[in-house]
Design a protein around this motif. Structure first.
Motif, PDB file in Angstrom:
ATOM      1  N   PRO A 145       0.824  -1.430   0.219  1.00 49.97           N
ATOM      2  CA  PRO A 145      -0.048   0.028   0.070  1.00 49.97           C
ATOM      3  C   PRO A 145       0.882   1.287  -0.266  1.00 49.97           C
ATOM      4  O   PRO A 145       2.083   1.266   0.440  1.00 49.97           O
ATOM      5  CB  PRO A 145      -0.747  -0.072   1.326  1.00 49.97           C
ATOM      6  N   ALA A 146       0.244   2.363  -0.281  1.00 48.84           N
ATOM      7  CA  ALA A 146       0.957   3.460  -0.291  1.00 48.84           C
ATOM      8  C   ALA A 146       0.690   4.366   1.150  1.00 48.84           C
ATOM      9  O   ALA A 146      -0.575   4.692   1.454  1.00 48.84           O
ATOM     10  CB  ALA A 146       0.353   4.612  -1.484  1.00 48.84           C
ATOM     11  N   SER A 147       1.836   4.467   1.868  1.00 40.55           N
ATOM     12  CA  SER A 147       1.573   5.119   3.011  1.00 40.55           C
ATOM     13  C   SER A 147       1.934   6.731   2.933  1.00 40.55           C
ATOM     14  O   SER A 147       2.878   7.197   2.362  1.00 40.55           O
ATOM     15  CB  SER A 147       2.716   4.500   4.159  1.00 40.55           C
ATOM     16  N   HIS A 148       0.914   7.430   3.387  1.00 36.04           N
ATOM     17  CA  HIS A 148       0.871   8.758   3.219  1.00 36.04           C
ATOM     18  C   HIS A 148       1.344   9.367   4.898  1.00 36.04           C
ATOM     19  O   HIS A 148       1.020   9.202   5.728  1.00 36.04           O
ATOM     20  CB  HIS A 148      -0.709   9.339   2.938  1.00 36.04           C
ATOM     21  N   VAL A 149       2.647  10.217   4.458  1.00 39.53           N
ATOM     22  CA  VAL A 149       3.362  10.702   5.624  1.00 39.53           C
ATOM     23  C   VAL A 149       3.688  12.227   5.146  1.00 39.53           C
ATOM     24  O   VAL A 149       3.600  12.534   4.011  1.00 39.53           O
ATOM     25  CB  VAL A 149       4.366   9.940   5.959  1.00 39.53           C
ATOM     26  N   GLY A 177       0.133   4.097  12.141  1.00 44.60           N
ATOM     27  CA  GLY A 177       1.024   4.780  13.068  1.00 44.60           C
ATOM     28  C   GLY A 177       2.564   4.767  12.542  1.00 44.60           C
ATOM     29  O   GLY A 177       3.337   5.068  13.494  1.00 44.60           O
ATOM     30  N   SER A 178       2.585   4.209  11.555  1.00 44.53           N
ATOM     31  CA  SER A 178       4.215   3.929  10.985  1.00 44.53           C
ATOM     32  C   SER A 178       4.161   4.182   9.360  1.00 44.53           C
ATOM     33  O   SER A 178       3.279   4.556   8.996  1.00 44.53           O
ATOM     34  CB  SER A 178       4.450   2.679  11.203  1.00 44.53           C
ATOM     35  N   VAL A 179       5.476   4.390   9.059  1.00 46.47           N
ATOM     36  CA  VAL A 179       5.729   4.884   7.652  1.00 46.47           C
ATOM     37  C   VAL A 179       5.841   3.471   6.870  1.00 46.47           C
ATOM     38  O   VAL A 179       5.586   3.704   5.683  1.00 46.47           O
ATOM     39  CB  VAL A 179       7.063   5.556   7.669  1.00 46.47           C
ATOM     40  N   TRP A 180       5.743   2.456   7.504  1.00 42.82           N
ATOM     41  CA  TRP A 180       5.781   1.160   6.560  1.00 42.82           C
ATOM     42  C   TRP A 180       4.483   0.585   6.634  1.00 42.82           C
ATOM     43  O   TRP A 180       3.688   0.699   7.532  1.00 42.82           O
ATOM     44  CB  TRP A 180       7.084   0.474   7.123  1.00 42.82           C
ATOM     45  N   PRO A 181       4.319  -0.394   5.857  1.00 33.56           N
ATOM     46  CA  PRO A 181       2.769  -1.068   5.856  1.00 33.56           C
ATOM     47  C   PRO A 181       2.698  -1.799   7.304  1.00 33.56           C
ATOM     48  O   PRO A 181       3.319  -2.364   8.031  1.00 33.56           O
ATOM     49  CB  PRO A 181       3.113  -2.161   4.758  1.00 33.56           C
ATOM     50  N   ALA A 182       1.356  -1.464   7.324  1.00 37.19           N
ATOM     51  CA  ALA A 182       0.686  -2.298   8.669  1.00 37.19           C
ATOM     52  C   ALA A 182       1.004  -3.816   8.654  1.00 37.19           C
ATOM     53  O   ALA A 182       1.066  -4.437   9.744  1.00 37.19           O
ATOM     54  CB  ALA A 182      -0.716  -2.162   8.939  1.00 37.19           C
ATOM     55  N   SER A 183       1.274  -4.604   7.461  1.00 31.59           N
ATOM     56  CA  SER A 183       1.348  -5.827   7.368  1.00 31.59           C
ATOM     57  C   SER A 183       2.624  -6.477   7.366  1.00 31.59           C
ATOM     58  O   SER A 183       3.146  -7.538   7.389  1.00 31.59           O
ATOM     59  CB  SER A 183       0.535  -6.428   5.996  1.00 31.59           C
ATOM     60  N   SER A 184       3.555  -5.380   7.549  1.00 34.82           N
ATOM     61  CA  SER A 184       5.072  -5.639   7.563  1.00 34.82           C
ATOM     62  C   SER A 184       5.318  -6.153   8.790  1.00 34.82           C
ATOM     63  O   SER A 184       4.991  -5.832  10.087  1.00 34.82           O
ATOM     64  CB  SER A 184       5.885  -4.317   7.051  1.00 34.82           C
ATOM     65  N   TYR A 185       6.651  -6.808   8.780  1.00 32.46           N
ATOM     66  CA  TYR A 185       7.130  -7.674  10.110  1.00 32.46           C
ATOM     67  C   TYR A 185       7.597  -6.283  11.182  1.00 32.46           C
ATOM     68  O   TYR A 185       7.393  -6.359  12.167  1.00 32.46           O
ATOM     69  CB  TYR A 185       8.228  -8.247   9.780  1.00 32.46           C
ATOM     70  N   ALA A 186       8.065  -5.304  10.305  1.00 28.76           N
ATOM     71  CA  ALA A 186       8.472  -4.140  11.257  1.00 28.76           C
ATOM     72  C   ALA A 186       7.230  -3.278  12.089  1.00 28.76           C
ATOM     73  O   ALA A 186       7.449  -2.287  12.670  1.00 28.76           O
ATOM     74  CB  ALA A 186       9.103  -3.041  10.580  1.00 28.76           C
ATOM     75  N   SER A 187       6.049  -3.741  11.706  1.00 25.32           N
ATOM     76  CA  SER A 187       5.028  -2.928  12.331  1.00 25.32           C
ATOM     77  C   SER A 187       4.444  -3.334  13.800  1.00 25.32           C
ATOM     78  O   SER A 187       4.399  -4.659  13.785  1.00 25.32           O
ATOM     79  CB  SER A 187       3.817  -2.949  11.518  1.00 25.32           C
ATOM     80  N   ASP A 188       4.761  -2.470  14.702  1.00 19.69           N
ATOM     81  CA  ASP A 188       4.420  -2.794  16.242  1.00 19.69           C
ATOM     82  C   ASP A 188       2.972  -3.127  16.168  1.00 19.69           C
ATOM     83  O   ASP A 188       2.138  -2.263  16.365  1.00 19.69           O
ATOM     84  CB  ASP A 188       5.068  -2.100  17.309  1.00 19.69           C
ATOM     85  N   PRO A 189       2.526  -4.297  16.611  1.00 19.59           N
ATOM     86  CA  PRO A 189       1.144  -4.637  16.881  1.00 19.59           C
ATOM     87  C   PRO A 189       0.723  -3.653  18.165  1.00 19.59           C
ATOM     88  O   PRO A 189      -0.544  -3.588  18.253  1.00 19.59           O
ATOM     89  CB  PRO A 189       0.896  -5.864  16.998  1.00 19.59           C
ATOM     90  N   VAL A 221      -3.163   3.609   2.014  1.00 19.99           N
ATOM     91  CA  VAL A 221      -4.181   3.680   1.005  1.00 19.99           C
ATOM     92  C   VAL A 221      -3.864   2.389   0.249  1.00 19.99           C
ATOM     93  O   VAL A 221      -2.614   2.239  -0.353  1.00 19.99           O
ATOM     94  CB  VAL A 221      -4.363   4.687   0.115  1.00 19.99           C
ATOM     95  N   ASP A 222      -4.649   1.548   0.051  1.00 21.04           N
ATOM     96  CA  ASP A 222      -4.410   0.240  -0.941  1.00 21.04           C
ATOM     97  C   ASP A 222      -4.456   0.838  -2.433  1.00 21.04           C
ATOM     98  O   ASP A 222      -5.084   1.682  -2.657  1.00 21.04           O
ATOM     99  CB  ASP A 222      -5.616  -0.725  -0.663  1.00 21.04           C
TER     100      ASP A 222
END
Length: 898
Positions: A614-618, A664-676, A867-868
């Motif tokens: 997805p496109a992360s808007h920041v 709450g992050s700049v990377w996708p929510a489905s990424s391993y880097a996203s803190d649940p 946004v997907d």
């Protein structure tokens, strides 16, 4: 009592005999209620019989004579009549003296009424509307005749027959009921008939709006009346002819569609349809807009199937398609494959070819496959700190890195078009790259040698080179070219993601035709290896062709796309319309609110594929701007954005929030880097205002401290005792006056040129301004030459590898210059630097979790929402990924069928 009854009956008798009451009218009350029915004496009965007989004989004589009638005011409220000597017998007008029909203004708001025309005199009585309606007189006469011919009638039928012989009417404003002989009525003209007559005159005058108002009023008064419907059809026909004369064919066709729904066998329909459709189809064929011509013919046949007369145009398009296909076959025999494919595709769009010719068309198109892609813009030259979508698409086609993303799930998986396999050795401290020795026929990239990779590495490891990569240099200790197809790389420390570290471009060798390199340049200006090369670029379209064409002589089923053509559309509706009609094959970027409408037509048009990333808007801050040094101001900016509302109302246009979410992050929510456990920043304008006030006070503190220090020095020099609290209290006005001119600096928000993003940016700027943070919006224009100075930037991010890409997003720089980290606190700089030194995936994830929380809390950047992304493909296109990571993912494997 007897004298009163006799007197009233005699007056009624005299009035009817002399014709002094309204024509043939009898007051109901004297005839029906003034004769006593109880306790009658023999004398009273005799008087009543004699008087009633004389009354009926005189009334018959009066009805036969049909003398002129008086006005409706002749009847008093209690049912009595005036003296016959005072009656004016000439007050009723004749029909020819009436304005027939009345004017529009008299009819449109008038209370319903009827005109009763007397048979002998032709005079008109205006009364309240009679029942039944419409065609009142005919319906009453028919019912009367049906009862009159019966020999045996019931008491109710006799009573009904009497009522029909003397129908009851009411005069306007008179509560009394009157009766009139049926055989004395020549006609009854209702208000609805007068309205239709006036509407017919208005139609002749081409005053269609007022005619329509009258017809609608008639339909309200008399629902389902056939005469009103026929008048409405006449209105539609007349207005359609009007539009045809004034060259407004589509308006006329819309009216004729209504006519067809009401009366599909109307005699005027075939002629009018032909007069409207023929010029449109002829113009479309003359302009070679065959899709529009086909659409018009289809609409003609589907909307008016019983009266469609378009065989001539069908044969015309069929002949043009046959000639175009013959030209395409001739071009292919001459070896001009591209021109042949263009003409063959055009022949297929002109008309549906028979099976034998479709086979010929399929062979021509399959040999040289062209994909037309609809995009919003080709202008990627606008000055902007990061690559815009046109530049990203261009690089995706013309540049092939050593490793590219294969698929994106929780982690990122990579593939390489040049390396067959890579074997980490010595616990990951070295790796041997085995390059491909053969190239599949569908690969558009040429083979590369180990020396080309070594040359690219040497430039990236050289601090004096413009392509110097400090991150790569910190990992690579050295490399050795073992053979033309083997390269060994040694590491000073083990990289956590080898493929992500080597996402670099490779310099191109000499092209197959002997020319020098690829005309497409990388960011550093060196020719690079890519699957496609730019063939032609203009304002109308931009085309890319395979760097290495697929060979001749193969099975037609083995060929893939040979050329990509991007066509810009300023209007989204035009782009979707072109996709539905088959003029373009792909829509590069589908807006969230367009997904469901396009998916609803998947069976007939194509498919909508969701992209994996997805496109992360920041909103990022300029590292060289002073605004980054004020944490209160950064947090105030972040807290004053209602993310959920802007996302649903502007970005998604969907109250349910599908195809997008606050993040709450700049990377996708489905990424391993996203803190649940990560929290989304909540909208809090009160806290934002308080932080804004704190940021302003922080700017004023140095000035106040300077005044306090000067006062302290002066007091101490004079030998006095210094008390700062007392001095501040006594000089509060002085301190306020000295800092009154100090305000928050005006910030510049640089927004990516996109209509939706600009609308969201305008909303955020308005909210910031309301709480006292001055922000101006800047959107780069095509005429700009330099990037304007900016403090904040609203952009989109497609982050493939959070471990390595967070640097470039946070600093808006790909050089990884450590000096740019100076505005950040020491602890955050250490966290960011440690990302390159983690030794395990678990430690890397924990570090990214911590950075996500810190960046959101301290607002080092402002995550907004993700946004997907979607891409729409026509049904003729196949071979694309189920979840593509980008628009042109695996584009060399796409297949286009006719």
């Amino acid at each position: 009592m007897r004298r009163s009854v006799v007197s009233r009956c005699f007056l009624t008798f005299r009035s009817i005999r002399d014709g002094s009451v309204p024509a043939m009218l009898q007051t109901v009350c004297p005839l029906q209620t003034r004769f006593p029915t109880k306790r009658r004496t023999a004398g009273s009965r005799l008087w009543c019989v004699l008087l009633l007989g004389g009354l009926l004989m005189s009334a018959s004589a009066g009805l036969a004579q049909e003398e002129p009638v008086g006005s409706e005011s002749e009847a008093t409220e209690n049912g009595s009549t005036e003296d016959p000597q005072d009656v004016d017998r000439d007050v009723l007008p004749k029909l020819e003296e009436m304005q027939r029909p009345p004017s529009y203004d008299e009819l449109i708001d008038a209370e319903p009424f009827d005109w009763i025309v007397l048979r002998a005199s032709g005079q008109v009585i205006v009364c309240e509307p009679m029942e039944p309606r419409p065609d009142t007189l005919k319906k009453i006469q028919d019912e009367h005749d049906a009862l009159a011919v019966r020999r045996r009638r019931t008491r109710e039928e006799n009573a009904r027959l009497s009522e029909l012989r003397l129908p009851q009417i009411y005069l306007p404003g008179d509560p009394q009921a009157y009766r009139i002989r049926l055989d004395s009525i020549d006609q009854i003209i209702g208000i609805e008939q007068l309205m239709l007559e006036r509407a017919a005159l208005l139609i002749e005058e081409e005053d269609f709006v007022r005619a329509y108002d009258l017809i609608v009023r008639v339909q309200e008064l008399v629902p389902g009346w056939d005469a009103a419907e026929q008048q409405y059809i006449a209105l539609l026909i007349a207005e359609a002819e009007f539009h045809q004369r004034h060259n407004r064919p589509y308006a006329g066709l819309a009216l004729l569609e209504q006519v067809y729904d009401l009366q599909d066998d109307h005699p005027r329909l075939p002629e009018l349809l032909k007069s409207l459709y023929d010029p449109l189809i002829a113009q479309a064929i003359e302009q070679q807009d065959y899709s529009r011509a086909r659409g018009l013919l289809t609409r003609w046949s589907d909307t008016f199937p019983r009266v469609a007369d378009n065989d001539h145009w069908r044969k015309t398009l069929q002949d043009i398609a046959d000639r175009t296909l013959a030209e395409a076959a001739s071009l292919q025999r001459g070896g001009r494959l591209r021109e042949a494919a263009v003409r063959a595709r055009e022949a297929g769009r002109i008309w549906d070819l028979p099976r034998q010719r479709r086979n010929v068309l399929g062979e021509i198109v399959a040999r040289y496959q062209i994909v037309r892609v609809g995009v919003e813009s080709l202008d990627g030259d606008r000055p902007f700190p990061v690559p815009l979508p046109p530049v990203r698409r261009h690089r995706e086609l013309t540049e092939e890195p050593l490793f590219s993303v294969d698929r994106f799930q929780e982690v990122t998986y990579y593939r390489s078009a040049f390396i067959e396999d890579w074997d980490p050795q010595d616990l990951g401290r070295s790796v041997t790259f085995h390059l491909r020795t053969s190239r599949p026929w569908w690969h558009p990239q040429p083979l590369i040698k180990a020396g080309q990779i070594a040359d690219a590495l040497s430039r990236r490891l050289d601090p004096d080179s413009d392509e110097y990569d400090p991150r790569l240099a910190s990992f690579v200790a050295g490399f050795t070219v073992k053979s033309p197809t083997r390269l060994e790389v040694r590491f000073s420390r083990v990289p956590l993601s080898l493929a992500a570290l080597f996402r670099m471009l490779i310099p191109a060798a000499v092209d197959e035709d002997g020319s020098e390199g690829n005309p497409d340049a990388s960011a550093a200006g060196s020719p690079v290896v890519g699957g496609f090369r730019l063939r032609e670029s203009g304002d109308a379209e931009r085309s890319y062709v395979r760097r290495i064409p697929e060979p001749d002589g193969m099975n037609l089923l083995q060929y893939h796309v040979a050329e990509i053509v991007e066509e810009p559309f300023e209007n989204r509706d035009d782009m979707i319309r072109a996709w539905r009609r088959g003029r373009i094959d792909v829509i590069a970027s589908v807006r969230p609110w367009e997904v469901d409408p396009l998916r609803s037509s998947e069976n007939e048009s194509g498919f909508v594929q969701q992209q994996a990333i997805p496109a992360s808007h920041v909103i990022v801050f300029n590292p060289q701007s002073d605004v980054l040094r004020h944490p209160q101001l950064r947090r105030a900016l972040s807290l004053s954005v209602p993310r959920e509302e802007i996302l649903k109302r502007i970005v998604l246009r969907d109250d349910r929030g599908r195809h997008g979410r606050v993040t709450g992050s700049v990377w996708p929510a489905s990424s391993y880097a996203s803190d649940p456990r990560g929290q989304v920043v909540e909208y809090n304008p009160y806290l934002a205002f308080a932080l804004r006030f704190a940021a302003l006070e922080r700017l004023r503190i140095p000035v106040r401290q300077k005044l306090v220090a000067a006062a302290r020095e002066q007091v101490l020099k004079s030998g006095g005792e210094w008390d700062e609290t007392v001095w501040r209290e006594q000089n509060r006005a002085l301190l306020e006056e000295a800092t009154a001119d100090i305000q928050l600096p005006q910030l510049t928000l640089l927004c990516e040129p996109d209509p939706v993003m600009e609308a969201a940016a305008e909303t955020m700027v308005d909210l910031w301004t309301r709480i006292g943070i001055p922000v101006v919006l800047k959107v780069p224009q095509a005429s700009d030459t330099d990037i304007p100075d900016w403090d904040l930037m609203y952009r989109r991010v497609w982050m493939q590898e959070p471990l390595l890409d967070v640097w470039s997003v946070l600093l808006t720089d790909h050089t990884l210059d450590v000096n740019l980290l100076e505005p950040f606190p020491d602890w955050f700089r250490q966290d960011l630097t440690l990302l390159d030194f983690v030794g395990s995936f678990r430690l890397a994830r924990d570090q990214l979790f911590r950075m996500q929380r810190n960046m959101a809390a301290q607002a080092f950047l402002i995550p907004l929402w993700e946004v997907d992304q979607f891409t729409a493909f026509r049904g003729q296109v196949s071979g694309y990924s189920e979840r593509p990571v980008s628009v042109y993912d695996r584009v060399s494997r796409w297949v286009v069928k006719p």
